[in-house]
Write an enzyme that holds these catalytic residues in place. Structure first.
Site, PDB file in Angstrom:
ATOM      1  N   PHE A  11      39.051  31.221  39.654  1.00  0.00           N
ATOM      2  CA  PHE A  11      38.984  29.884  39.046  1.00  0.00           C
ATOM      3  C   PHE A  11      40.350  29.167  39.136  1.00  0.00           C
ATOM      4  O   PHE A  11      40.496  28.163  39.849  1.00  0.00           O
ATOM      5  CB  PHE A  11      38.497  30.058  37.599  1.00  0.00           C
ATOM      6  N   THR A  35      36.354  39.537  40.772  1.00  0.00           N
ATOM      7  CA  THR A  35      35.730  38.515  39.907  1.00  0.00           C
ATOM      8  C   THR A  35      35.777  37.137  40.572  1.00  0.00           C
ATOM      9  O   THR A  35      35.299  36.164  40.000  1.00  0.00           O
ATOM     10  CB  THR A  35      36.421  38.414  38.526  1.00  0.00           C
ATOM     11  N   LEU A  60      51.392  45.842  49.747  1.00  0.00           N
ATOM     12  CA  LEU A  60      51.114  44.802  50.746  1.00  0.00           C
ATOM     13  C   LEU A  60      52.398  44.533  51.519  1.00  0.00           C
ATOM     14  O   LEU A  60      53.447  44.263  50.918  1.00  0.00           O
ATOM     15  CB  LEU A  60      50.640  43.522  50.023  1.00  0.00           C
ATOM     16  N   LYS A  90      45.190  48.441  35.986  1.00  0.00           N
ATOM     17  CA  LYS A  90      45.876  48.702  37.252  1.00  0.00           C
ATOM     18  C   LYS A  90      46.439  47.420  37.870  1.00  0.00           C
ATOM     19  O   LYS A  90      47.544  47.417  38.396  1.00  0.00           O
ATOM     20  CB  LYS A  90      44.921  49.379  38.251  1.00  0.00           C
ATOM     21  N   GLY A 101      57.687  43.845  44.194  1.00  0.00           N
ATOM     22  CA  GLY A 101      58.358  44.480  45.332  1.00  0.00           C
ATOM     23  C   GLY A 101      58.304  43.579  46.557  1.00  0.00           C
ATOM     24  O   GLY A 101      59.286  43.438  47.299  1.00  0.00           O
ATOM     25  N   TYR A 144      43.543  44.528  28.519  1.00  0.00           N
ATOM     26  CA  TYR A 144      44.034  43.264  29.094  1.00  0.00           C
ATOM     27  C   TYR A 144      45.370  42.893  28.469  1.00  0.00           C
ATOM     28  O   TYR A 144      46.346  42.624  29.172  1.00  0.00           O
ATOM     29  CB  TYR A 144      42.995  42.186  28.824  1.00  0.00           C
TER      30      TYR A 144
HETATM   31  P1  NAD Z   1      39.261  34.686  37.684  1.00  0.00           P
HETATM   32  O1  NAD Z   1      38.556  35.954  37.359  1.00  0.00           O
HETATM   33  O2  NAD Z   1      38.444  33.511  38.076  1.00  0.00           O
HETATM   34  O3  NAD Z   1      40.344  34.928  38.818  1.00  0.00           O
HETATM   35  C1  NAD Z   1      41.041  36.139  38.978  1.00  0.00           C
HETATM   36  C2  NAD Z   1      41.079  36.465  40.465  1.00  0.00           C
HETATM   37  O4  NAD Z   1      41.849  37.664  40.658  1.00  0.00           O
HETATM   38  C3  NAD Z   1      39.690  36.720  41.048  1.00  0.00           C
HETATM   39  O5  NAD Z   1      39.520  35.968  42.221  1.00  0.00           O
HETATM   40  C4  NAD Z   1      39.700  38.219  41.345  1.00  0.00           C
HETATM   41  O6  NAD Z   1      38.856  38.587  42.404  1.00  0.00           O
HETATM   42  C5  NAD Z   1      41.183  38.455  41.638  1.00  0.00           C
HETATM   43  N1  NAD Z   1      41.596  39.852  41.461  1.00  0.00           N
HETATM   44  C6  NAD Z   1      41.431  40.628  40.371  1.00  0.00           C
HETATM   45  N2  NAD Z   1      41.943  41.863  40.594  1.00  0.00           N
HETATM   46  C7  NAD Z   1      42.463  41.848  41.857  1.00  0.00           C
HETATM   47  C8  NAD Z   1      43.133  42.805  42.656  1.00  0.00           C
HETATM   48  N3  NAD Z   1      43.357  44.058  42.226  1.00  0.00           N
HETATM   49  N4  NAD Z   1      43.535  42.443  43.909  1.00  0.00           N
HETATM   50  C9  NAD Z   1      43.317  41.180  44.367  1.00  0.00           C
HETATM   51  N5  NAD Z   1      42.680  40.239  43.644  1.00  0.00           N
HETATM   52  C10 NAD Z   1      42.256  40.560  42.404  1.00  0.00           C
HETATM   53  O7  NAD Z   1      40.164  34.336  36.403  1.00  0.00           O
HETATM   54  P2  NAD Z   1      41.074  33.060  36.092  1.00  0.00           P
HETATM   55  O8  NAD Z   1      40.590  32.445  34.857  1.00  0.00           O
HETATM   56  O9  NAD Z   1      41.225  32.223  37.326  1.00  0.00           O
HETATM   57  O10 NAD Z   1      42.465  33.763  35.757  1.00  0.00           O
HETATM   58  C11 NAD Z   1      43.543  33.784  36.683  1.00  0.00           C
HETATM   59  C12 NAD Z   1      44.771  34.358  36.030  1.00  0.00           C
HETATM   60  O11 NAD Z   1      45.159  33.559  34.904  1.00  0.00           O
HETATM   61  C13 NAD Z   1      44.586  35.782  35.483  1.00  0.00           C
HETATM   62  O12 NAD Z   1      45.774  36.520  35.709  1.00  0.00           O
HETATM   63  C14 NAD Z   1      44.376  35.575  34.006  1.00  0.00           C
HETATM   64  O13 NAD Z   1      44.794  36.692  33.253  1.00  0.00           O
HETATM   65  C15 NAD Z   1      45.254  34.356  33.738  1.00  0.00           C
HETATM   66  N6  NAD Z   1      44.786  33.615  32.548  1.00  0.00           N
HETATM   67  C16 NAD Z   1      43.707  32.795  32.616  1.00  0.00           C
HETATM   68  C17 NAD Z   1      43.291  32.119  31.472  1.00  0.00           C
HETATM   69  C18 NAD Z   1      42.122  31.159  31.477  1.00  0.00           C
HETATM   70  O14 NAD Z   1      41.809  30.595  30.431  1.00  0.00           O
HETATM   71  N7  NAD Z   1      41.466  30.908  32.586  1.00  0.00           N
HETATM   72  C19 NAD Z   1      43.966  32.311  30.253  1.00  0.00           C
HETATM   73  C20 NAD Z   1      45.043  33.180  30.233  1.00  0.00           C
HETATM   74  C21 NAD Z   1      45.459  33.807  31.395  1.00  0.00           C
END
Ligand code: NAD
Ligand code: UDP
Length: 310
Positions: A11, A35, A60, A90, A101, A144
């Site tokens: 997102f 996700t 990577l 993880k 890194g 989390y």
């Molecule tokens: P989201 O689930 O839509 O996006 C997260 C993305 O990370 C996904 O595309 C998923 O496939 C990818 N991902 C997860 N684990 C992975 C891995 N091991 N290797 C490669 N890709 C991986 O969630 P979001 O709402 O877009 O959140 C994005 C970031 O912002 C996250 O770090 C989240 O903790 C942080 N965040 C979001 C919010 C919010 O309200 N949306 C609030 C606080 C923090």
């Protein structure tokens, strides 16, 4: 200038890719789609954009140099991280270590997407960056919260001991187009329920509060933070606070739905209040949210209507 965005098919990550491309950056999106969804980036036609399917908990190595690394990869919805507890730990720990890194190797500037969840169930309101939080490390949300707290700690360690140029954004509840209708977060849940004429499921008595930030405001704040020279955490969110019961009524009002509000059990450790103190962002970045809740929700409802009708 080349930017790498981990979690770029999610997102927030996909909106960040859009902004970076608009500003003329080359963008490499790295995602394992756990996700995320390729639909979120399917509209991007630019030859400055590339996508790599990779799990960032694995190392990577890149031949081409990168200048900026935005590390957003992580499950983010409570439903997702409760279903994916080990992957969440993880990606916060190993994933952040690997990406730091990579940034060190490339001398790239690094930004960690942290969260208001580092404040846990906060005992002060609003939450400023100086507050250390009230987190239950062994509760279901701990996977989390503690992953992100570790991620902040290792980011600061790379900054202090390896001289990596780092940034930490603490993101507060953000919503908008490209959220998944079924990701379990309150905004897609309530809008989906209202549009389908189903009951609106308020957890607990609905007196807990949240403050909702529209996605374009959030992404602008994240970009400005990366471009600043400030290395300590900065809250980016909208301080307009409301109870979840009020929020349910706002959704009913804007959608014109006749759905009923029903009450369901409150999830364990659900924070009772959440509102960002954004003085730091205002002063350091000249940033403040532009979208009112009503304006942001209208855009989001339009998007979800389109999804439900397609
Ligand atoms: P989201 O689930 O839509 O996006 C997260 C993305 O990370 C996904 O595309 C998923 O496939 C990818 N991902 C997860 N684990 C992975 C891995 N091991 N290797 C490669 N890709 C991986 O969630 P979001 O709402 O877009 O959140 C994005 C970031 O912002 C996250 O770090 C989240 O903790 C942080 N965040 C979001 C919010 C919010 O309200 N949306 C609030 C606080 C923090
Ligand atoms: N919530 C709710 N009904 C739902 C989904 C969520 O009442 O169908 C509540 C949830 O208990 C929390 C708030 O809405 O108090 C925000 O939940 P969300 O999952 O969006 O994110 P959180 O801020 O808890 O990480």
């Amino acid at each position: 200038m080349k930017a790498l965005v981990t979690g770029g098919a999610g997102f927030l990550g996909s909106h960040l890719c859009d902004l970076l491309l608009e500003k003329g950056y080359e963008v490499l999106c790295v995602d394992n789609l756990i996700t995320g969804d390729m639909h979120n980036i399917a509209h991007i036609k630019s030859d400055k954009f590339s996508y790599m399917r990779h799990d960032v908990t694995k190392p990577l190595y890149l031949d081409e140099t990168i200048d900026f690394l935005f590390h957003l990869a992580s499950p983010a919805s409570p439903i997702d991280y409760l279903e994916l507890p080990i992957q969440t730990l993880k990606v916060g720990a190993l994933g952040t270590h690997n990406m730091l890194g990579l940034a060190k190797e490339h001398r790239a500037r690094f930004l960690l997407a942290s969260t208001s969840e580092v404040y846990g169930d906060p005992l002060v309101n609003p939450q400023s960056e100086e507050y250390w939080g009230n987190v239950n490390p062994i509760g279901p949300r701990g996977v989390y919260d503690e992953a992100k707290r570790y991620a902040e700690a290792i980011t600061m360690a790379y900054h202090r001991y390896h001289g990596v140029n780092t940034r930490v954004v603490r993101i507060f509840n953000t919503y908008g187009p490209r959220m998944r209708l079924n990701d379990g977060r309150v905004v897609p849940n309530f809008i989906g329920q209202a549009l389908r004429g189903e009951d609106i499921t308020v957890y607990g008595d609905g007196s807990q509060t949240r403050s909702f930030c529209y996605v374009s405001d959030e992404i602008e704040g994240i970009y400005r933070l990366m471009m600043s020279d400030y290395s300590l955490p900065v809250n980016i969110g909208n301080p307009e606070e409301c109870t979840i019961l009020e929020f349910a009524k706002i959704i009913l009002h804007i959608t014109g739905s006749s759905s009923k509000i029903v009450f369901k059990p409150l999830p364990v450790d659900d924070p009772k209040q959440r509102r960002p103190d954004i003085k730091k962002a205002m002063k350091l970045l000249g940033w403040k949210p532009e979208f009112s809740l009503e304006k942001g929700l209208k855009e989001t409802i339009k998007y979800f209507k389109g999804i439900l009708e397609s």
